[in-house]
Motif scaffolding. Sequence first.
Motif, short mmCIF file in Angstrom:
data_model
loop_
_atom_site.label_atom_id
_atom_site.label_comp_id
_atom_site.label_asym_id
_atom_site.label_seq_id
_atom_site.Cartn_x
_atom_site.Cartn_y
_atom_site.Cartn_z
N ASN A 80 62.96 23.36 49.10
CA ASN A 80 62.50 24.36 48.15
C ASN A 80 61.18 23.96 47.51
OD1 ASN A 80 64.95 25.88 48.38
ND2 ASN A 80 65.91 24.37 47.05
N TYR B 176 62.21 28.73 50.13
CA TYR B 176 63.34 27.87 50.43
C TYR B 176 63.33 27.37 51.87
CZ TYR B 176 65.05 32.44 51.92
OH TYR B 176 65.17 33.67 52.49
N SER C 127 59.06 21.00 43.56
CA SER C 127 59.90 21.05 44.75
C SER C 127 61.29 20.54 44.40
CB SER C 127 59.30 20.22 45.88
OG SER C 127 59.39 18.83 45.60
N ARG D 82 67.77 21.36 48.74
CA ARG D 82 68.20 22.67 49.23
C ARG D 82 68.81 23.57 48.16
NH1 ARG D 82 68.39 25.05 53.71
NH2 ARG D 82 67.80 23.20 54.89
N GLY E 248 68.32 23.87 45.02
CA GLY E 248 67.35 24.42 44.08
C GLY E 248 67.78 24.31 42.64
N GLN F 136 64.10 19.41 39.73
CA GLN F 136 62.84 19.83 40.31
C GLN F 136 61.78 18.77 39.99
OE1 GLN F 136 61.65 23.87 39.49
NE2 GLN F 136 63.61 24.70 40.21
N ARG G 117 68.83 29.74 43.67
CA ARG G 117 68.03 28.53 43.75
C ARG G 117 67.18 28.27 42.53
NH1 ARG G 117 68.09 31.03 48.64
NH2 ARG G 117 68.84 29.79 50.38
#
Lengths: 113, 112
Positions: free
Chosen positions: A31, A50, A93, A96, A98, A102, B98
């Motif tokens: 991601n 993604y 980023s 997977r 998400g 980050q 996400r």
Amino acid sequence: DVKVTQSSRYLVKRTGEKVFLECVQDMDHENMFWYRQDPGLGLRLIYFSYDVKMKEKGDIPEGYSVSREKKERFSLILESASTNQTSMYLCASSRRTGKETQYFGPGTRLLVL
Amino acid sequence: SQQGEEDPQALSIQEGENATMNCSYKTSINNLQWYRQNSGRGLVHLILIRSNEREKHSGRLRVTLDTSKKSSSLLITASRAADTASYFCATDADGSARQLTFGSGTQLTVLP
């Protein structure tokens, strides 16, 4: 050590110019995200990806497009820069899901004159 | 939309004091995270707390989570001038595949 890099720390452009902001991560993350940050508004999600060649709109996609041709690279494009796009742009980023941590780049401060 | 909202917006304390920042959110979450941002830089992840946890520690950081009140707090003990930064909470709303949603942050100033 994990690393997210952005192509420029500071950028000055003129109204109407096409602007490319590049982001590269070396963590093999699936991601990638582009945010803009403005005083009092926090971080707002512009687009995220993604997977290679996949993208989804965030909260404020108008006036922006993105490109992800390779897993490690995510580009933000301002097709015709406007003064209201003057802002701090942050790339991030994550793995997977998400929803986990980050990892952010240092940011690009864009000024559109 | 702003899922997490930090309170206060700004906080100024003396070195050695404790700093407490709060975050409120609106929908059910799986986890809540706190990030720090030094002036003009990107965000750095500090700590993640899951919805089934009530408290978590990391060094001088203590995070609590109260899912019944939809709120979290970040406590920095024995603050240092180097802790001066903006602190953001981030939540993953249920149904969001996400994404994280960040609040607008608390600006902490630690005076030497």
